[in-house]
Design a protein around this motif. Structure first.
Motif, PDB file in Angstrom:
ATOM      1  N   ALA A 267       0.838  -1.198   0.000  1.00 23.20           N
ATOM      2  CA  ALA A 267       0.000   0.000   0.000  1.00 23.20           C
ATOM      3  C   ALA A 267       0.874   1.249   0.000  1.00 23.20           C
ATOM      4  O   ALA A 267       0.559   2.244  -0.671  1.00 23.20           O
ATOM      5  CB  ALA A 267      -0.916  -0.010   1.229  1.00 23.20           C
ATOM      6  N   ALA A 268       1.991   1.198   0.744  1.00 20.54           N
ATOM      7  CA  ALA A 268       2.868   2.367   0.803  1.00 20.54           C
ATOM      8  C   ALA A 268       3.460   2.644  -0.581  1.00 20.54           C
ATOM      9  O   ALA A 268       3.556   3.790  -1.013  1.00 20.54           O
ATOM     10  CB  ALA A 268       3.978   2.139   1.825  1.00 20.54           C
ATOM     11  N   VAL A 269       3.819   1.579  -1.279  1.00 26.61           N
ATOM     12  CA  VAL A 269       4.399   1.751  -2.615  1.00 26.61           C
ATOM     13  C   VAL A 269       3.327   2.310  -3.559  1.00 26.61           C
ATOM     14  O   VAL A 269       3.570   3.254  -4.325  1.00 26.61           O
ATOM     15  CB  VAL A 269       4.960   0.418  -3.151  1.00 26.61           C
ATOM     16  N   ALA A 270       2.123   1.745  -3.468  1.00 27.96           N
ATOM     17  CA  ALA A 270       1.030   2.199  -4.334  1.00 27.96           C
ATOM     18  C   ALA A 270       0.729   3.676  -4.067  1.00 27.96           C
ATOM     19  O   ALA A 270       0.528   4.466  -4.998  1.00 27.96           O
ATOM     20  CB  ALA A 270      -0.224   1.346  -4.096  1.00 27.96           C
ATOM     21  N   ALA A 271       0.744   4.050  -2.806  1.00 31.58           N
ATOM     22  CA  ALA A 271       0.440   5.447  -2.467  1.00 31.58           C
ATOM     23  C   ALA A 271       1.493   6.368  -3.085  1.00 31.58           C
ATOM     24  O   ALA A 271       1.171   7.417  -3.641  1.00 31.58           O
ATOM     25  CB  ALA A 271       0.395   5.609  -0.952  1.00 31.58           C
ATOM     26  N   ALA A 272       2.744   5.967  -2.987  1.00 30.32           N
ATOM     27  CA  ALA A 272       3.811   6.816  -3.526  1.00 30.32           C
ATOM     28  C   ALA A 272       3.667   6.974  -5.037  1.00 30.32           C
ATOM     29  O   ALA A 272       3.975   8.012  -5.600  1.00 30.32           O
ATOM     30  CB  ALA A 272       5.170   6.211  -3.186  1.00 30.32           C
ATOM     31  N   LEU A 273       3.161   5.926  -5.687  1.00 29.97           N
ATOM     32  CA  LEU A 273       3.024   5.963  -7.153  1.00 29.97           C
ATOM     33  C   LEU A 273       1.676   6.515  -7.588  1.00 29.97           C
ATOM     34  O   LEU A 273       1.374   6.576  -8.775  1.00 29.97           O
ATOM     35  CB  LEU A 273       3.180   4.549  -7.721  1.00 29.97           C
ATOM     36  N   ASP A 274       0.848   6.850  -6.593  1.00 29.73           N
ATOM     37  CA  ASP A 274      -0.480   7.373  -6.879  1.00 29.73           C
ATOM     38  C   ASP A 274      -1.345   6.352  -7.592  1.00 29.73           C
ATOM     39  O   ASP A 274      -2.075   6.678  -8.522  1.00 29.73           O
ATOM     40  CB  ASP A 274      -0.343   8.622  -7.772  1.00 29.73           C
ATOM     41  N   ILE A 275      -1.216   5.119  -7.199  1.00 29.64           N
ATOM     42  CA  ILE A 275      -2.004   4.062  -7.859  1.00 29.64           C
ATOM     43  C   ILE A 275      -3.127   3.653  -6.903  1.00 29.64           C
ATOM     44  O   ILE A 275      -2.856   3.135  -5.816  1.00 29.64           O
ATOM     45  CB  ILE A 275      -1.102   2.842  -8.174  1.00 29.64           C
ATOM     46  N   PRO A 276      -4.352   3.905  -7.282  1.00 31.08           N
ATOM     47  CA  PRO A 276      -5.462   3.560  -6.381  1.00 31.08           C
ATOM     48  C   PRO A 276      -5.689   2.051  -6.361  1.00 31.08           C
ATOM     49  O   PRO A 276      -5.343   1.350  -7.314  1.00 31.08           O
ATOM     50  CB  PRO A 276      -6.664   4.272  -7.006  1.00 31.08           C
ATOM     51  N   GLN A 277      -6.272   1.584  -5.263  1.00 29.17           N
ATOM     52  CA  GLN A 277      -6.510   0.135  -5.184  1.00 29.17           C
ATOM     53  C   GLN A 277      -7.731  -0.210  -6.038  1.00 29.17           C
ATOM     54  O   GLN A 277      -8.777   0.425  -5.944  1.00 29.17           O
ATOM     55  CB  GLN A 277      -6.730  -0.267  -3.724  1.00 29.17           C
ATOM     56  N   THR A 278      -7.587  -1.191  -6.899  1.00 28.74           N
ATOM     57  CA  THR A 278      -8.697  -1.608  -7.756  1.00 28.74           C
ATOM     58  C   THR A 278      -9.598  -2.520  -6.942  1.00 28.74           C
ATOM     59  O   THR A 278      -9.100  -3.389  -6.217  1.00 28.74           O
ATOM     60  CB  THR A 278      -8.146  -2.408  -8.959  1.00 28.74           C
ATOM     61  N   SER A 279     -10.903  -2.319  -7.072  1.00 29.32           N
ATOM     62  CA  SER A 279     -11.773  -3.158  -6.246  1.00 29.32           C
ATOM     63  C   SER A 279     -11.616  -4.616  -6.674  1.00 29.32           C
ATOM     64  O   SER A 279     -11.452  -4.919  -7.860  1.00 29.32           O
ATOM     65  CB  SER A 279     -13.226  -2.702  -6.372  1.00 29.32           C
ATOM     66  N   GLY A 280     -11.639  -5.474  -5.718  1.00 29.89           N
ATOM     67  CA  GLY A 280     -11.470  -6.893  -6.004  1.00 29.89           C
ATOM     68  C   GLY A 280     -10.021  -7.327  -6.044  1.00 29.89           C
ATOM     69  O   GLY A 280      -9.727  -8.508  -6.149  1.00 29.89           O
ATOM     70  N   LEU A 281      -9.103  -6.387  -6.002  1.00 32.68           N
ATOM     71  CA  LEU A 281      -7.680  -6.751  -6.027  1.00 32.68           C
ATOM     72  C   LEU A 281      -7.021  -6.289  -4.732  1.00 32.68           C
ATOM     73  O   LEU A 281      -7.428  -5.292  -4.137  1.00 32.68           O
ATOM     74  CB  LEU A 281      -6.963  -6.057  -7.189  1.00 32.68           C
TER      75      LEU A 281
END
Ligand SMILES: Nc1ncnc2c1ncn2[C@@H]1O[C@H](COP(=O)(O)OP(=O)(O)OP(=O)(O)O)[C@@H](O)[C@H]1O
Ligand SMILES: [Mg+2]
Length: 1001
Positions: A267-281
């Motif tokens: 989640a920390a990596v995704a946040a830094a890259l501005d990548i939202p969490q896809t539902s179901g994943l």
């Protein structure tokens, strides 16, 4: 349609940027927009004789047989698109990529690498931009015509699916379609997301940046490892800045130090890259899905505390997102397959020659670590600058901080309050001193203790224990040693500690064994934890036990010719440990110290450490005095007697014959109950040697005879050989050369395997000396050359000095005067270095002969006078042969000089200290000794300054001179610095040399 070109074909790919968004915005107006776009495009293709190979949706694929036409086509299309009126919010921005390569059409189409490359170049462009490969640019450049466009070099870019980065150019032209001005190649690197702008200068590391960038070319996961504060993050940031431009989506730094929960890493990596969490994943799944479409350099910073989670994430991302590369920083590697590890060393620290003066200051100012210190010191004190006094201090300071950037920054922050000298003085308590860093820094980097503690807390309890126990080693240590000190579990822990950068990876020592090392800061931290845990005394005792075991094992090796070299090298490698263990044992376990010191004595002697060796042996013997122990008959008694024997040996070497006799007598007394003790033989033999030097020849011969008899009855070959040499020396002193030769030959016949190498060399040297006296120069030279060679191989400085002295004499007799001077000069240098007074005195005599042979009569007289004065001072008698050899040349010198000059030369020699006489001898035998006497620098000095130089040359210490002249030592030091500058010499001895040459002393 004409035929498709073949051979060198230039391909143009294009598509509309954001066509899906355009479709969604324009809906039913989109087909018209697409048709207009195609029409404009095709008109340009036709004008430039291009071949439309394929058109799909909004994309064109065109082939040209001319590179220039392809670019002109792209230019025209961009200009036409820019000039066209598009519906509102329906602006068409087309990206294009052009590349030339070899291709052959097949059924109206092309396949192959060149096509693939052109398509990739197109995807790397943004809307409105035309990117051109270097291959195409080359061809156009060759045409050298007036072109209405230019190609701007963007440097190398990494493209999706292509192994190596490609060099790209951007089409730039005036007119309506001109893309926004582009920055030159150096600045095209995209900003690194997540990276705060650097507030401080980046220092050095050019090689490291280069290497890590290189690794990222070939590997998809590179981990920079190193201890806390070594500069991993800073380096990674620098690499990311450099490399970002090669990734279509740039670089992104993810700071993981603050992430405490391993599960939160994706989640920390995704946040830094501005990548939202896809539902179901999951967070990781969403990340992988999003990154699969990106070309990005991901910097995962500070992974050590969540190492497993970081490793899992990399293992998942790398195969899923094949255009992503990862640069991680961590104290230990991630251990993911395909990972390349880069161990970041501390900043380079410049060594110091110890010569002082401006040359040393200039040398000290080099080196990255010093540069970092100066840069950071200037932040707190803008006037901070290095001068000849502070530069070596700073060099020492940064060396004691192991070149660690964090520690250097923390120290520099205190420079205004303390100054560099005090900073250095207080480093013993480095954790208290370096405790208040920048408040903006991460908590673990605000103090040195916090930085190390962060790593320490990541260890298991058992690893922590091993780590702190290993801090007892003052220098490099083997795996065996670590087990001896920290128990059998240490082995696995050591391997892990190496992985997490708390111990440096093993390096072979002088003995070939691999050894590990702890940086000084880490060692100091471990030591404080060791003390806190109350384990220090027990661990120090184990270290002493280990040292004793090694010393006794090597002592056995040192007793044989075959084992000598390996044993001495082993001790060289364990030097720091031996010193520490002995110092501790002297204070806490005298019974260990009294065994350890004599075991090391032969090694100290070959390495020329006679003065410190004597002091240590003396302390060991005093602490373990038999009378001071409750039970006199402990096994250590033998050790005490051995210590006394070596004390005698060293006192003898230093010219203290009466002192030596006392030590030998004590040794003999201590083993009086054991007539078979080897110490008895050795000490009796030692007494014989001393008595001989004092001119008590008859007593000497008697003692030598006794020693020989004892050695025979006890079957002790080294004692036998030594006693035979004593008998030989006694005969030599009595003027009986034949007898002397007989004894010496007998000594050489004692089994060479059963005697120490250094003794074998002494025997051969003694034999050569007698052969020379007897006039058998060829045999003497053979023996001497062989021994010198062996002494050099063994690193035995004592034997080297004595062989060189003898060789110089042989050279003189053979009239090889330049060789004689060279050999004598080296003999003197070594003898001074190892403090061998007896050899220095012998060399003075030899130097007198050399001067006489070159008609430097006054110098010859001075040298001999200094030689005789030194003999007298020690109560020594001269060999009869030596005295008579001087007679003839002395007479000639008197005649040549006349009585007054002879007396003056004699007086000069008599009044010189031995140290000054030795300096003069070095000058007289130096490379330019034949050139006319000049005093190059002294004429620039004032009278007062010359006076100071004289005092220095007379061998006075700074403290003595300062006292005499009522100056502070600091003032004196800086005056001497100035004098050295003016006179153009860097060392104190050079100054003495100038004074001697000028005849001031
Ligand atoms: N080459 C350098 N030039 C200038 N400053 C440097 C350099 N290397 C490190 N520093 C500075 O030293 C300090 C420590 O460096 P850095 O944070 O990169 O260390 P680290 O190895 O990442 O430490 P940690 O393991 O605690 O994360 C920082 O303030 C950094 O700016
Ligand atoms: Mg870091």
């Amino acid at each position: 349609m004409t035929e498709l070109p073949s051979g060198a074909v230039t391909f143009l790919f294009s598509d509309i940027e954001g066509s899906t968004r355009l479709l969604k915005t324009l809906r039913d107006r989109y087909p018209q927009v697409l048709a207009d776009h195609r029409e404009l495009f095709r008109a340009a293709i036709a004008r430039q004789a291009g071949h439309e190979v394929n058109t799909e949706g909004d994309a064109f694929f065109v082939a040209f047989d001319s590179a220039k036409r392809a670019v002109l086509c792209a230019l025209e299309v961009q200009q036409a698109l820019a000039a066209h009126e598009w519906p509102e919010s329906g602006q068409v921005r087309v990206r294009m990529g052009i590349h030339t390569g070899h291709a052959v059409p097949d059924q109206g189409d092309y396949t192959g690498m060149a096509v693939h490359r052109a398509a990739r170049i197109c995807s790397a462009a943004r809307g409105g931009q035309v990117l051109v490969s270097a291959a195409t640019q080359n061809l156009i450049e060759d045409e050298e015509e007036d072109l209405e466009f230019t190609l701007v070099d963007l440097g190398e870019r990494r493209l999706k699916d292509l192994d190596r980065p490609v060099r790209l150019f951007e089409l730039d032209a005036p007119g309506p379609s001109a893309p926004a001005p582009v920055a030159p190649a150096a600045d095209v690197s995209r900003a690194v997301r997540g990276l705060a702008p650097a507030l401080t200068t980046f220092v050095g590391r050019a090689g490291a940046v280069e290497e890590v960038c290189g690794l990222l070319e070939s590997r998809r996961l590179v981990t920079v490892t190193g201890p806390g504060g070594v500069g991993k993050t800073r380096l990674a940031a620098e690499v990311a800045r450099r490399a970002a431009g090669r990734f279509a989506d740039g670089a992104c730094l993810v700071e993981l130090a603050a992430v405490q929960e391993p599960a939160l890493v994706p989640a920390a990596v995704a946040a830094a890259l501005d990548i939202p969490q896809t539902s179901g994943l999951s967070a990781a799944g969403s990340l992988a899905a999003a990154l699969a479409r990106q070309q990005v350099l991901l910097v995962l910073d500070n992974c050590e505390h969540i190492i497993a989670a970081a490793a899992d994430l990399c293992e998942m991302l790398l195969p899923a997102a094949d255009d992503v590369r990862i640069l991680a920083t961590s104290q230990e590697p991630l251990r993911v397959s395909g990972e390349a590890r880069y161990r970041l060393p501390p900043l380079a620290v410049s060594g110091l020659s110890g010569s002082g003066g401006p040359a040393e200051a200039a040398q000290a100012a080099q080196g990255e670590a010093v540069s970092l210190f100066v840069d950071r010191a200037r932040r707190v004190d803008p006037h901070f600058a290095l001068d000849s006094e502070s530069a070596p201090v700073v060099a020492r300071l940064v060396a004691r901080l192991d070149g660690m950037p964090l520690a250097i920054e923390l120290a520099a922050a205190r420079v205004e309050a303390l100054g560099v000298e005090q900073l250095l003085d207080r480093l013993d308590d480095r954790f208290a001193l370096l405790a208040s860093g920048d408040r903006r820094a991460a908590a673990r980097q605000r103090s040195l203790a916090a930085a190390v503690d962060w790593s320490y807390q990541l260890l298991t309890g058992e690893e922590q224990q091993v780590f702190r126990q290993l801090s007892v080693f003052p220098g490099p240590f083997t795996l065996e040693a670590s087990k001896a000190v920290a128990g059998p579990g240490a082995e696995a822990a050591v391997l892990h500690l190496v992985d997490c950068s708390l111990i440096s990876p093993p390096r072979p020592g002088p003995d070939g064994r691999s050894r590990y090392l702890m940086l000084e800061t880490l060692r100091a931290f471990g030591a404080s934890r060791l003390a806190e845990a109350g384990e220090q005394p027990a661990v120090a005792a184990k270290l002493a036990g280990y040292a004793l075991q090694v010393a006794e094992q090597t002592a056995a090796g040192l007793q044989t010719s075959a084992g000598e070299l390996a044993a001495a090298r082993w001790l060289d490698a364990e030097d720091a440990t031996m010193q520490q263990a002995l110092a501790w044992a002297l204070e806490h376990q005298p019974s260990v110290a009294v065994r350890l010191a004599p075991a090391l004595a032969p090694w100290w002697i070959t390495r020329g450490r006679t003065t410190t060796g004597y002091a240590l042996l003396r302390a060991a013997a005093e602490h373990a005095e038999p009378a001071s122990r409750a039970e006199p008959a402990e096994p250590a008694d033998d050790a005490w007697a051995t210590a006394q024997y070596w004390l005698g040996y060293l006192a003898n070497l230093a010219g203290d014959f009466l002192g030596a006799l006392k030590h030998y007598a004590l040794a003999i007394k201590a083993v009086a109950d054991d007539p078979r003790s080897p110490v008895l033989v050795d000490a009796t033999s030692g007494r014989a040697n001393c008595l001989l030097r004092l001119g008590r020849n008859a007593e000497a011969a008697e003692e030598a005879g006794q020693a020989a008899a004892l050695a025979r009855t006890t079957g002790y070959p080294p004692g036998q050989a030594r006693a035979l040499m004593d008998l030989s020396a006694a005969a030599q002193h009595a003027g009986d050369g034949d007898k002397a030769l007989q004894w010496a030959r007998q000594a050489t016949r004692v089994d060479a395997h059963a005697i120490p190498g250094w003794l074998a060399r002494q025997i051969n040297h003694g034999l050569a000396d007698i052969l020379l006296d007897m006039g058998d120069l060829a045999a003497a030279e053979d023996s001497c050359v062989t021994e010198l060679d062996r002494a050099r191989q063994a690193g035995d400085l004592h034997s080297q000095a004595s062989c060189l002295d003898l060789l110089a004499e042989l050279d003189q007799r053979a009239r090889r005067l330049p060789e004689a001077a060279r050999h004598l000069n080296e003999a003197l240098e070594i003898s001074i270095r190892i403090g061998s007074l007896l050899r220095v005195i012998a060399c003075l005599n030899n130097c007198g002969h050399l001067c006489a042979a070159t008609q430097r009569w006054a110098d010859a007289v001075t040298m001999w006078a200094a030689h005789i004065a030194a003999l007298k001072e020690l109560g020594m008698t001269d060999l009869p042969a030596a005295a008579s050899r001087r007679e003839e040349p002395l007479r000639t010198a008197h005649e040549a000089l006349g009585p007054d000059r002879t007396r003056a030369a004699e007086k000069r020699g008599q009044e010189m200290t031995l140290a000054t006489a030795a300096e003069l001898a070095i000058l007289l035998t130096g490379a330019d000794s034949g050139s006319p006497r000049v005093a190059p620098g002294l004429d620039k000095l004032s009278l007062r300054e010359r006076g100071l130089v004289v005092l220095v040359a007379q061998g006075r210490t700074n403290a003595e001179i300062a006292g005499q002249l009522h100056l502070s030592e600091g003032t004196l030091r800086s005056r001497l610095d100035q004098i050295r500058d003016k006179a153009g010499c860097s060392r104190r001895t050079d100054l003495i040399g100038l004074a001697l040459q000028a005849g001031l002393v």
